[in-house]
Design an enzyme around this catalytic site. Structure first.
Site, PDB file in Angstrom:
ATOM      1  N   GLU A 217      10.883   3.007   1.723  1.00 41.70           N
ATOM      2  CA  GLU A 217      10.583   3.030   0.289  1.00 41.70           C
ATOM      3  C   GLU A 217       9.400   3.983   0.149  1.00 41.70           C
ATOM      4  O   GLU A 217       8.285   3.644   0.539  1.00 41.70           O
ATOM      5  CB  GLU A 217      10.259   1.611  -0.189  1.00 41.70           C
ATOM      6  CG  GLU A 217      10.482   1.436  -1.666  1.00 41.70           C
ATOM      7  CD  GLU A 217       9.240   1.728  -2.476  1.00 41.70           C
ATOM      8  OE1 GLU A 217       9.068   2.911  -2.882  1.00 41.70           O
ATOM      9  OE2 GLU A 217       8.442   0.815  -2.692  1.00 41.70           O
TER      10      GLU A 217
ATOM     11  N   LYS B  67       2.565  -4.827   9.903  1.00 42.90           N
ATOM     12  CA  LYS B  67       1.362  -3.997  10.039  1.00 42.90           C
ATOM     13  C   LYS B  67       0.888  -3.634   8.635  1.00 42.90           C
ATOM     14  O   LYS B  67       1.430  -2.767   7.982  1.00 42.90           O
ATOM     15  CB  LYS B  67       1.704  -2.712  10.820  1.00 42.90           C
ATOM     16  CG  LYS B  67       0.574  -2.137  11.647  1.00 42.90           C
ATOM     17  CD  LYS B  67      -0.578  -1.514  10.899  1.00 42.90           C
ATOM     18  CE  LYS B  67      -0.370  -0.176  10.261  1.00 42.90           C
ATOM     19  NZ  LYS B  67      -1.509   0.170   9.374  1.00 42.90           N
TER      20      LYS B  67
ATOM     21  N   GLY C 298       5.516   3.612   1.925  1.00 44.46           N
ATOM     22  CA  GLY C 298       4.339   4.478   1.978  1.00 44.46           C
ATOM     23  C   GLY C 298       4.711   5.903   1.644  1.00 44.46           C
ATOM     24  O   GLY C 298       5.636   6.144   0.864  1.00 44.46           O
TER      25      GLY C 298
ATOM     26  N   GLU D 243       3.066  13.948  -5.814  1.00 43.19           N
ATOM     27  CA  GLU D 243       2.646  12.587  -6.135  1.00 43.19           C
ATOM     28  C   GLU D 243       1.119  12.503  -6.077  1.00 43.19           C
ATOM     29  O   GLU D 243       0.525  12.673  -5.013  1.00 43.19           O
ATOM     30  CB  GLU D 243       3.274  11.602  -5.153  1.00 43.19           C
ATOM     31  CG  GLU D 243       3.041  10.162  -5.558  1.00 43.19           C
ATOM     32  CD  GLU D 243       3.701   9.165  -4.613  1.00 43.19           C
ATOM     33  OE1 GLU D 243       3.573   9.324  -3.397  1.00 43.19           O
ATOM     34  OE2 GLU D 243       4.333   8.213  -5.126  1.00 43.19           O
TER      35      GLU D 243
ATOM     36  N   CYS E 101       4.307   3.466  -6.836  1.00 46.14           N
ATOM     37  CA  CYS E 101       5.350   4.428  -6.472  1.00 46.14           C
ATOM     38  C   CYS E 101       6.257   4.753  -7.654  1.00 46.14           C
ATOM     39  O   CYS E 101       6.844   5.825  -7.694  1.00 46.14           O
ATOM     40  CB  CYS E 101       6.124   3.931  -5.261  1.00 46.14           C
ATOM     41  SG  CYS E 101       6.627   2.223  -5.414  1.00 46.14           S
TER      42      CYS E 101
END
Ligand code: NAP
Ligand code: MG
Length: 503
Positions: free
Chosen positions: A269, A193, A246, A404, A303
């Site tokens: 992750e 996906k 994500g 973040e 990331c």
């Protein structure tokens, strides 16, 4: 010069011109069961690129059933390891033949500079499939000397089964590759996906899987929204494993869905807020360039972005000023212009989020040393462009340093000594990456051991390689991708006892 629509690779023009993009289920491209589609946009212009099928729970169910059949007694259960190797290598060759198609699609859909898409996203994807093409014939069990008389014991390492793989928009093709390649190498089947913002390259990847000869149902691609398609995949009782990259927020939802359905395996992750640490005894030319590149690469939508730059007190002003000067020099523009170093952010949502943090910085007491808002210019008005922004005099407890941002925004934080920077560096929920710049070998190893992060770079920043494990401590995730670690993620170990006695 910005490439015009007519200068695009003819295969890109054909792909975008060819009507709504469909789901890949059981070897065929099909419309969503609901008949619905959604639009994907070019972040450099805000223009619609293509309509894409909006898969939901019904389509996920069909894709999972197809993946189940291919795995349970279907063609993928009978394939030899050497044949899986050949298919993965062939797939890498096909991606290489379509390099320019993939690079341009990534730039159009995500916004990133075309030069970077070619080298890193597409080049990295090809390398990645070739690396995993080597693994199928090397996935071994062991014979084990158990202390029981007349017994032969051994382990088998077997594929975990049907894998749901949910990926983000920052490296659309490469994130798909990081998930699909080890799963196929291990003998699993896949329902992928992609992110709603960037669904296109995954669909072409799916098409090439078929062209390479990977049997129908082994790789299925369902485009759609996270809340519907993604959530249905995470909750599906016939899925054996979910691999997700994500946000931490969605990572938590995936874990909950797994625990409330069939306790499927989960690897995550998630985000990061990585410290990039510059000691006064570093090669300062290299360190300050590494600090700037560590945050501005991929517009900071990474990331492992080095979004907290820690600088030792006596070189603080000089290093902060260099990063600011560097930021001001970067060429902001559409990714299709080969001179561009900083493309647009992926979406209006991401632009709003990043601008919000840029405004927050000064209210928390940080000082804007460069950037500080939207980038303007004749080419930029309609796109999601932000100036690379340096926030000096930041402190680790500020929200700009703890949360973040996922944009080209760096907090530059002073520190006193080794103990101080280890304490500050680790004072964060995340633990994905860290950089250390020093010429003192003992100090480098001491800090590398003390920082809680899945990857530490010494006198360099941001490199990855298919052979070296990648993943996070703390809230940055569960499990490791790459290398043999990823084969672990996609296999189960079975212990077999054989009685050799006289019954
Ligand atoms: P996100 O929501 O976590 O999206 C990642 C993937 O998860 C997408 O495919 C998304 O689908 C899907 N998803 C969303 N909700 C889901 C659900 N309830 N169940 C299953 N799957 C679901 O990330 P985002 O909203 O795009 O970005 C938000 C923030 O996440 C960013 O600002 C950044 O801080 C962080 N992020 C981190 C990484 C990373 O590499 N660690 C990557 C991207 C974003 P759709 O998007 O298609 O709806
Ligand atoms: Mg989302």
């Amino acid at each position: 010069m910005v490439m015009t629509a007519r200068e695009l690779d003819p295969r890109v023009q054909a792909f975008l011109g060819g009507g709504p993009k469909r789901l890949l289920i059981d070897g065929a491209f099909v419309e969503a069961s609901s008949g619905k589609t959604f639009a994907t946009h070019n972040p450099a212009t805000g223009e619609r690129l293509a309509e894409v099928a909006e898969g939901d729970a019904a389509d996920i169910d069909k894709a999972v059933q197809a993946a189940r059949r291919a795995f349970d007694g279907g063609p993928w259960s009978r394939i030899t390891p050497a044949e899986r190797s050949k298919l993965l290598w062939r797939l890498a060759d096909l991606i290489e033949e379509r390099s320019e198609l993939f690079a341009q699609l990534e730039t159009l859909d995500n916004g990133k500079p075309l030069t970077v898409a070619r080298r890193d996203d597409v080049g990295g994807t090809i390398d990645y499939f070739r690396y995993y093409a080597g693994w199928p014939t090397k996935i071994e069990g062991a014979t084990v000397p158990v202390s029981v008389a007349d017994t032969f014991a051994y382990t088998l390492r077997q594929p975990v089964g049907v894998c749901g793989q949910i990926v983000p928009w920052n490296y659309p093709l490469m994130m798909a590759a990081w998930k699909v390649a080890p799963a196929l190498a291990a003998g699993c089947t896949v329902v992928l996906k992609p992110a709603e913002q960037t669904p296109l390259s995954a669909l072409v990847l799916g098409e090439l899987c078929l062209e390479a000869g990977i049997p129908a149902g082994v790789v299925n691609v369902v485009t759609g929204y996270g809340e519907t398609a993604g959530a249905a995949l995470a909750a599906h009782p016939k899925v054996d494993k979910i691999a997700f990259t994500g946000s931490s927020e969605v990572g938590r939802l995936i874990l909950r869905a797994a625990s409330q359905s069939n306790l499927k395996k989960v690897s995550l992750e998630l985000g990061g807020k990585s410290p990039n640490i510059v000691f006064a005894d570093a090669d300062l030319d290299a360190a300050r360039e590494g600090a700037a590149a560590g945050i501005f690469y991929n517009m900071g939508q990474d990331c492992t972005a080095g979004s907290r730059v820690f600088v030792e007190g006596r070189v603080y002003d000089e290093v902060a000023q260099f990063i600011a000067d560097q930021a001001a020099k970067l060429t902001v523009g559409p990714g299709l212009d080969e001179a561009t170093e900083i493309g647009p952010l992926v979406s209006q949502d991401q632009l709003d989020k990043v601008l919000g943090y840029i405004q927050l910085g000064p209210t928390e007491g940080a000082r804007v040393l460069s950037g500080g808002g939207r980038a303007d210019g004749p080419d930029l008005a309609r796109g999601f462009f932000v100036k690379p922004t340096v926030l000096a005099d930041a402190r680790n407890e500020m929200r700009i340093a703890q949360e973040e941002i996922f944009g080209p925004v760096v907090s530059v934080i002073p520190f006193r000594d080794v103990e101080d920077v280890i304490r500050q560096g680790n004072d964060i929920a995340y633990g994905l990456g860290a950089g250390i710049w020093t010429q003192n070998l003992a100090k480098a190893h001491k800090v590398a051991a003390a920082i809680k992060a899945g990857t530490v770079w010494v006198n360099t920043y941001g490199a990855t390689d298919p052979a070296l494990p990648f993943g996070g401590f703390k809230e940055s995730g569960h499990g490791r991708e790459m290398g043999f670690e990823a084969i672990h993620l996609y296999t189960e170990v079975k212990s077999v006892w054989v009685n050799l006695g006289e019954s």
